[in-house]
Design an enzyme around this catalytic site. Structure first.
Site, short mmCIF file in Angstrom:
data_model
loop_
_atom_site.label_atom_id
_atom_site.label_comp_id
_atom_site.label_asym_id
_atom_site.label_seq_id
_atom_site.Cartn_x
_atom_site.Cartn_y
_atom_site.Cartn_z
N ASP A 156 0.87 -1.17 0.00
CA ASP A 156 0.00 0.00 0.00
C ASP A 156 0.91 1.23 0.00
OD1 ASP A 156 -1.60 2.17 0.68
OD2 ASP A 156 -2.77 1.07 2.16
N VAL A 157 0.79 2.07 -1.02
CA VAL A 157 1.71 3.20 -1.15
C VAL A 157 1.56 4.23 -0.05
CG1 VAL A 157 2.00 2.99 -3.65
CG2 VAL A 157 0.15 4.43 -2.73
N ASN B 91 2.71 6.29 -9.78
CA ASN B 91 1.50 6.22 -10.58
C ASN B 91 0.25 5.87 -9.78
OD1 ASN B 91 -0.04 5.71 -13.20
ND2 ASN B 91 -0.05 3.65 -12.29
N TYR C 173 -10.37 14.44 -5.66
CA TYR C 173 -9.48 13.97 -6.73
C TYR C 173 -8.76 15.15 -7.38
CZ TYR C 173 -7.98 11.49 -10.97
OH TYR C 173 -7.23 10.94 -12.00
N LYS D 247 -4.74 15.95 -7.32
CA LYS D 247 -3.96 15.97 -8.56
C LYS D 247 -3.30 17.33 -8.80
CE LYS D 247 -4.48 11.70 -9.84
NZ LYS D 247 -3.31 10.78 -9.81
N VAL E 265 -9.08 8.15 -19.96
CA VAL E 265 -8.38 6.97 -20.45
C VAL E 265 -9.34 5.79 -20.54
CG1 VAL E 265 -6.45 5.39 -20.07
CG2 VAL E 265 -6.24 7.79 -19.40
#
Length: 252
Positions: free
Chosen positions: A51-52, A78, A144, A148, A177
């Site tokens: 888990d980052v 990422n 979000y 970002k 995407v």
């Protein structure tokens, strides 16, 4: 041959990045919080379930990289999650914190632990995944977008702080995407706006001058370039791979 770490490399954009780096002849190490997503990686890739946002886990990851590879040439920070789709007054604080933690703190911890290794080598490249949501306002996606935007601020600071040590930092801002993650966003936005999924899809596509979604490979190709010697003096840059957004909030 460079040694490249890609967080959230088990699927989506991260998997495309790992595939592109491997195809270019680089050594690849991927992480993911989802063990199942790493079950089918190629045999010549290395992988760690982590888990980052867990600093002890990230510390152990970089210790393993140092022991195995003896250094790191490129980092693709990422990892990210979409977070809630809701009006700001309806967003729970826990959902806000979870979104900001993965998208921002995950990038911070990866950069924090990669920096000493790259400083020791006197070179390195960091590629942080932001979003076009980090360039414009994003209705119904406050956590979000905030995260970002912050990723870009982190990247700009890394470029300034680490540049004297031969380390470059850049951010990629993907647009819409194609893939399962964006499909979830489309469904949630359609419900929030009282629209159909196809109407929301068309809104995103028509908001670009090229009239289409991008693919994960488009993001991956940019990451490979930014980590390469061909971009040896490219640092502190925010590069959108989005088909050229001309209207970030089209009404369809």
């Amino acid at each position: 041959m460079s040694r490249v770490l890609i967080t959230a490399g088990g699927s989506g954009i991260g998997r495309a990045m790992a595939t592109a780096f491997a195809a270019a002849g680089h050594q690849v190490w991927v992480t993911d919080v989802d063990a199942a997503s790493l079950a089918d990686i190629p045999s010549d890739w290395r992988a760690t379930v982590v888990d980052v946002t867990d600093e002890p886990g990230m510390t152990a990851l970089f210790a393993a990289i140092d022991e195995t590879w003896g250094g790191l040439d490129a980092l693709c920070a990422n990892a990210g999650i979409a977070g809630p789709t809701a009006r700001v007054e309806d967003i729970a604080l826990d959902d806000w914190r979870a979104c900001v933690s993965v998208n921002l703190e995950g990038a911070f911890l990866a950069a924090k632990h990669a920096a000493p290794m790259m400083k020791a080598a006197g070179s390195g490249a960091m590629v942080l995944t932001s979003s076009t949501a980090g360039l414009y306002g994003y209705p119904n996606r406050a956590p979000y977008a905030a995260a970002k935007w912050a990723v870009i601020g982190l990247m700009k600071t890394l470029a300034m702080e680490l540049g004297p040590f031969g380390i470059r930092a850049n951010a990629i801002c993907p647009g819409a995407v194609e893939g399962p993650r964006m499909e979830g966003v489309l469904q949630r936005e359609a419900a929030a706006k009282g629209m159909t999924r196809d109407q929301v899809y068309e809104g995103y596509a028509s908001g670009t001058s090229m009239g289409r979604f991008v693919e994960a490979r488009d993001i991956a190709n940019m990451a490979v370039f930014l980590a390469s010697d061909a971009a040896r003096l490219v640092s502190g840059q925010v590069i959108a791979v989005d088909g050229h957004t001309v209207n970030p909030d089209p009404k369809v």
